[in-house]
Design a protein around this motif. Structure first.
Motif, PDB file in Angstrom:
ATOM      1  N   UNK A  10      47.717  39.879  27.030  1.00  0.00           N
ATOM      2  CA  UNK A  10      46.354  40.413  27.167  1.00  0.00           C
ATOM      3  C   UNK A  10      46.207  41.158  28.489  1.00  0.00           C
ATOM      4  N   UNK A  11      46.708  40.567  29.551  1.00  0.00           N
ATOM      5  CA  UNK A  11      46.601  41.151  30.884  1.00  0.00           C
ATOM      6  C   UNK A  11      47.255  42.533  30.900  1.00  0.00           C
ATOM      7  N   UNK A  12      48.460  42.593  30.350  1.00  0.00           N
ATOM      8  CA  UNK A  12      49.194  43.867  30.364  1.00  0.00           C
ATOM      9  C   UNK A  12      48.449  44.919  29.541  1.00  0.00           C
TER      10      UNK A  12
ATOM     11  N   UNK B 187      40.437  37.688  35.848  1.00  0.00           N
ATOM     12  CA  UNK B 187      40.007  36.720  34.826  1.00  0.00           C
ATOM     13  C   UNK B 187      41.216  36.252  34.011  1.00  0.00           C
ATOM     14  N   UNK B 188      42.089  37.205  33.646  1.00  0.00           N
ATOM     15  CA  UNK B 188      43.269  36.816  32.866  1.00  0.00           C
ATOM     16  C   UNK B 188      44.233  35.975  33.709  1.00  0.00           C
ATOM     17  N   UNK B 189      44.368  36.308  34.990  1.00  0.00           N
ATOM     18  CA  UNK B 189      45.228  35.497  35.866  1.00  0.00           C
ATOM     19  C   UNK B 189      44.688  34.085  35.981  1.00  0.00           C
TER      20      UNK B 189
ATOM     21  N   UNK C 190      35.089  31.263  37.538  1.00  0.00           N
ATOM     22  CA  UNK C 190      35.338  30.750  38.890  1.00  0.00           C
ATOM     23  C   UNK C 190      35.538  29.229  38.851  1.00  0.00           C
ATOM     24  N   UNK C 191      34.790  28.572  37.977  1.00  0.00           N
ATOM     25  CA  UNK C 191      34.909  27.121  37.848  1.00  0.00           C
ATOM     26  C   UNK C 191      36.304  26.733  37.349  1.00  0.00           C
ATOM     27  N   UNK C 192      36.795  27.548  36.388  1.00  0.00           N
ATOM     28  CA  UNK C 192      38.152  27.290  35.884  1.00  0.00           C
ATOM     29  C   UNK C 192      39.157  27.434  37.031  1.00  0.00           C
ATOM     30  N   UNK C 193      38.955  28.449  37.879  1.00  0.00           N
ATOM     31  CA  UNK C 193      39.854  28.686  39.006  1.00  0.00           C
ATOM     32  C   UNK C 193      39.764  27.534  40.011  1.00  0.00           C
ATOM     33  N   UNK C 194      38.503  27.127  40.304  1.00  0.00           N
ATOM     34  CA  UNK C 194      38.296  26.103  41.325  1.00  0.00           C
ATOM     35  C   UNK C 194      38.953  24.773  40.899  1.00  0.00           C
TER      36      UNK C 194
END
Lengths: 652, 358
Positions: free
Chosen positions: A18-20, B282-284, B348-352
């Motif tokens: 998806x990212x790519x 967001x994907x990262x 952001x919550x998922x990241x945190x």
């Protein structure tokens, strides 16, 4: 990512995909922006400018024209034009329907104009003018719907004096593609002079059109003005015309077909130039409709024709003073010469009749002019020969244009042997010389040519160039006519009015001393025992009178031609008399003047054709009683019994 | 704060600033200063919401997702039944001076519900029963929104399903079947479902000269606006296409054209790069999620936002037909901004919580 659960490996792999994909699409969007904004930027910038800028052509008001007394001849009045911006038209059929609905014209008309506007240029075109207030309001109300239309204030030519100057001032018409190509300062749809003064002085009167660049919003409303290049109005023009005399001429000619030219013999300044019937000049002030045009062109009386400059007529007896002057100069006759008129002569074995059936008896040279004795001129023609007659005619400017600024002149025809061989392929027939000797046969002149010829007779022997605008020097060509020759000739013409037997002696009692010469040129062969009043209109003779006044120091020469007028003495000479009386006599009202000169100035019968004549009165009473003072009407000479080969009857 | 993703915050901030500046321009063009001021209020509130949600636990919210989901379905039903028509649809709640568009918030609830349901599943591919339930979860609000009718918003639900199925995992044979089915559905929709004006939009897109002043007018004016910005643009509040109102729907669907016209390629590419950064981050974050629910929450939100940005910018630059899909955060509208802010807060919550072991 220190700790990755097994069940997350699959989703993580797919998130990377998806990212790519997302990054690739973002890169694609950036590429699209690069193409639109950097590579094609200037193209879109132009389109954006076209969106918001609207170039509105501003027509230059044409110059005003005044007469010699500063009275306004030609002016402008405000009117609304309808502009079409072809580029902004979304749906031509819809626009067409709208224009038809608000009454601009009928559907095929409107379609033709829209098509033309689209073809001609990307610039706006005038597709209608002289809009009514209702039409202006309708266009304004539908501005958002029809962005391509704009009702635009402009000026329109107005001729306060009306039809009597229609031919003289001429017409405007839309500039032609050839003119556009030749002159870059012209614009599509612009009106330029097409004839008359408007064309002759287009450079002076035309002015320079301007431009208005405005910013419009999406609804077509003008938001602001970006660039304003005002039009430069045309220069005013002062002419030599005398509207007072022009009006008098029109009144005197009312109901007649024909022309009047009056000019100052000293310098050639034209005071009157009238052609009847005329047309409504307002038809040509804007954009002419083809239907109206066709109607004018197909009118059998040819109202568009400027008879003063373009129509050809045999001069008839009005040519006689010119021949007398030529004959005296070349020694073919002397002031003492005479002839004995028995009512006709036999030359080359053909009989030629004098108009006076009983004959004039003995006439001397002066009397020959006074009573227009044909016999005298038959002998003169025989003795002179056609080439000499032709050279005398040419001396006075016949056979070539007079050079008036209006242009479009007909050069006329001065026949001689060379002409006959070239045009007819056969040598000149001697019998025709005799006809040409009294102004019949192939010889053809225009009214203005005769006026110029007479001007030379009375101004001391100079050929002048007739003109409507006094600019600089006026060329006067000396003709080499001795003063005594001119004096003798003028004496003859004075007798025409003042003499006991003068053909125009009805003009003798006017407040100003007039001189001149009558002429009746025949249209068909004369029938014995039938007076002109009994002939149908179109078979009647043309009636001429060329007069001047004051007789001893002429300031005005007036040439009058009444087509099918029938009789010079009773029809043409009173018209000339009225104009000269108006010019030099006390300021009397029209009716008194008309009554004084004679009641027969209106003689056009109520035939169907005449209803088209501008100002034609209801059918006049048939054959009014001859006034007491009316002389015996001059009659045409009987033509040769056998028509010469080739025919020499002048058919105008 | 230090545990939030700074790149995502930066991207959000850049887009927010661009949005405010662009709205000041349309406010002038439309002679209505309220557009810019209110957009600023929404953006500020949105920023607060991002932080609020960032410090919430997405797992707790996911656990309560059935509640949110049912509540939002109830609101949508209530809208259909009770709210008066506004601009031809039943999309809005009117509360005093403000209007609320519940379908924007219902989308977040749907994403949460989908993530919560699919997150329970630990297998490599989703089971058939689960797929059917996911379809049902998404279909219900879509049907309610289509009935409003608001096709533009309904279309933004479709990526949720695609994202859930993609991230959740399906055998490749199913994907082939799905693509074939999509083609059939598209054909059927063309024949029976789409309204003439919608067909005209698509035809016009395929053949731009078909009606330069009819349905193609908007897109043509939009391309003129974007292209005429050239490299550096015409200057803020100086775009002729927007200020003279040649540009349609300039504060909503076509706001990107306003920005591109006035700031040129420089400004437009900064904005597109900011969206690119937002989506990439967001994907990262989805990649770094500690569990499937987190990956699904971020993945779905990423796909929804990315599809909106791509479809909108493609439409404005003349690469896609006009659809009525707005540009997140840029387009005027409080509900859309607040809903997007909630979504970004969840991410952001998922990241945190990516390292949380609880």
């Amino acid at each position: 990512m220190t700790f990755v659960r097994d069940d997350l490996r699959g989703p993580q792999r797919r998130v990377v995909v998806l990212l790519v994909v997302a990054l690739a699409v973002v890169a694609l969007l950036l590429g699209r922006l690069w193409v639109l904004q950097v590579m094609q930027g200037s193209h879109w910038r132009t389109l954006a400018e076209n969106n918001r800028l609207r170039r509105i052509p501003l027509e230059a008001p044409r110059g005003t024209v005044r007469d010699v007394r500063d009275e306004i001849v030609l002016d402008n009045r405000p009117a609304f034009q309808l502009l079409l911006f072809p580029e902004e038209m979304a749906d031509a059929a819809r626009t067409e329907a709208f224009l038809v609905r608000i009454g601009i014209a009928d559907a095929p008309q409107v379609r033709a104009r829209i098509d033309k506007a689209r073809r001609t240029s990307h610039l706006p075109s005038v597709i209608a003018d002289n809009l009514t207030w209702a039409q202006v309001a309708a266009v304004a109300a539908h501005r958002a719907e029809f962005r391509e239309l704009e009702a635009h204030p402009a000026t329109r030519r107005s001729l306060p004096v009306g039809t009597i100057l229609a031919h003289l001032v001429g017409q405007l018409s839309e500039v032609t593609p050839e003119q556009l190509a030749a002159d870059p300062s012209l614009r599509p749809g612009q009106l330029v002079g097409r004839s008359g003064l408007e064309r002759a002085y287009q450079q002076t009167l035309g002015g320079k059109p301007g431009n208005l660049v405005v910013v419009v919003d999406a609804l077509g409303r003008q938001v602001s003005t970006l660039d304003d290049e005002p039009p430069v109005p045309g220069h005013p023009l002062r002419t030599t015309l005398d509207l007072r005399l022009q009006r008098e001429a029109a009144l005197a000619m009312a109901g007649q077909v024909g022309a009047v030219v009056a000019l100052d013999p000293r310098d050639g300044a034209v005071r009157v130039l009238l052609s009847q019937p005329a047309f409504d000049p307002d038809l040509f002030a804007g954009h002419l409709e083809p239907a109206k045009w066709r109607e004018l062109v197909e009118d059998p009386l040819k109202p568009l024709h400027n008879r003063a400059l373009q129509a050809l007529y045999p001069p008839g007896s009005t040519i006689k003073p010119l021949y007398v002057a030529g004959a005296l100069r070349d020694g073919v006759r002397t002031p003492a010469s005479g002839a004995f008129c028995t009512g006709g002569v036999n030359i080359y074995n053909h009989p030629y009749r004098c108009w006076m059936r009983g004959g004039h008896g003995h006439v001397d040279l002066r009397e020959a002019i006074e009573c227009s004795c044909d016999t005298f001129f038959y002998y003169l023609a025989r003795d002179a020969g056609v080439d000499r007659l032709a050279s005398w005619s040419r001396t006075f400017g016949l056979g070539r244009p007079t050079g008036i600024e209006l242009g479009g002149e007909n050069p006329g025809l001065v026949p001689d042997d060379a002409w006959s061989r070239q045009a007819r392929g056969q040598p000149w027939y001697g019998g025709e010389t005799i006809s040409v000797g009294i102004g019949q046969g192939p010889i053809l002149v225009t009214p203005i040519q005769l006026a110029v010829a007479y001007a030379a007779l009375v101004n001391g022997g100079y050929l002048v160039k007739p003109h409507l605008v006094a600019e600089g020097e006026f060329p006067r060509t000396p003709l080499g006519l001795p003063a005594d020759v001119l004096a003798t000739t003028r004496g003859g013409m004075e007798s025409v009015v003042a003499g006991d037997r003068g053909t125009a002696r009805r003009l003798a009692n006017l407040p100003v001393r007039i001189a001149g010469k009558t002429g009746t040129s025949q249209v068909i062969r004369k029938v014995e025992g039938v007076t002109w009043r009994e002939l149908p209109w179109e078979q009647r003779h043309h009636a001429w009178f060329v007069g001047y006044a004051p007789a001893d120091a002429p300031q005005l020469v007036v040439a009058v031609l009444v087509e099918h007028g029938g009789d010079a003495a009773s029809v043409a000479s009173p018209i000339c008399g009225r104009i000269l009386a108006r010019a030099f006599g006390p300021d009397v009202d029209q009716a008194t003047l008309a009554a004084e000169i004679g009641a027969q100035t209106i003689s056009l019968p109520g035939s169907p054709v005449t209803s088209a004549v501008v100002g034609a009165p209801p059918a006049p009473p048939p054959a009014p009683a001859e006034p007491e003072r009316a002389p015996t009407a001059p009659q045409q000479p009987q033509p040769p019994a056998v028509t010469p080969p080739g025919g020499n009857r002048a058919a105008p | 704060m230090r545990r939030l993703d700074p790149w995502l915050l930066l991207a959000t901030l850049v887009i927010g600033v661009c949005a405010y500046l662009a709205q000041t321009s349309t406010a002038e063009a439309l002679a209505s200063p309220g557009y810019a001021n209110r957009q600023l209020v929404w953006l500020t509130l949105g920023g607060a919401l991002v932080l609020l949600l960032a410090f919430a636990d997405y797992r707790v919210l996911a656990r309560f997702s059935p509640l949110f989901y049912v509540a939002s379905l109830a609101v949508l039903v209530f809208l259909l039944v009770a709210s008066p028509l506004r601009a031809g649809t039943h999309s809005w709640f009117v509360i005093g001076k403000f209007t609320l568009q519940p379908s924007e918030f219902a989308r977040i609830a749907t994403i949460l519900a989908v993530a919560a349901l699919a997150g329970e599943h630990r297998k490599e591919t989703l089971s058939r029963g689960l797929v059917l339930r996911l379809v049902a979860i998404i279909a219900l609000p879509v049907i309610l929104v289509v009935l409003q009718p608001d096709l533009g918003v309904a279309l933004t639900y479709a990526p949720i399903l695609l994202a859930a199925l993609w991230v959740g995992g399906l055998p490749w044979k199913v994907w082939v079947g799905l693509v074939a089915g999509a083609l059939v559905v598209t054909g059927a929709a063309w024949l029976w479902l789409l309204k003439p004006y919608q067909k005209e939009r698509i035809l016009t897109f395929v053949d731009a000269e078909r009606a330069p002043y009819g349905a193609g007018y908007q897109q043509r004016q939009s391309k003129i606006a974007v292209g005429s910005g050239e490299v550096t643009g015409k200057g803020l509040r100086s775009g002729t296409q927007s200020q003279l109102r040649f540009l349609p729907a300039q504060h909503t669907d076509f706001i990107f054209a306003v920005w591109a016209e006035e700031t040129g390629f420089v400004g437009a590419s900064i904005l597109v790069l900011a969206y690119g950064l937002l989506i990439a981050r967001i994907f990262l974050i989805a990649l770094h999620a500690r569990d499937r629910t987190g990956a699904l929450v971020a993945g779905c939100i990423g796909v929804v936002l990315a599809s909106q940005v791509i479809v909108n910018v493609a439409m404005v630059t003349g690469m896609a037909p006009t659809t009525g899909i707005t540009l997140p955060l840029m387009s005027y509208g409080g509900s859309s901004i607040l809903a997007t802010a909630i979504a970004l807060g969840l991410v952001q919550s998922v990241w945190r919580l990516r390292f949380a072991n609880v």
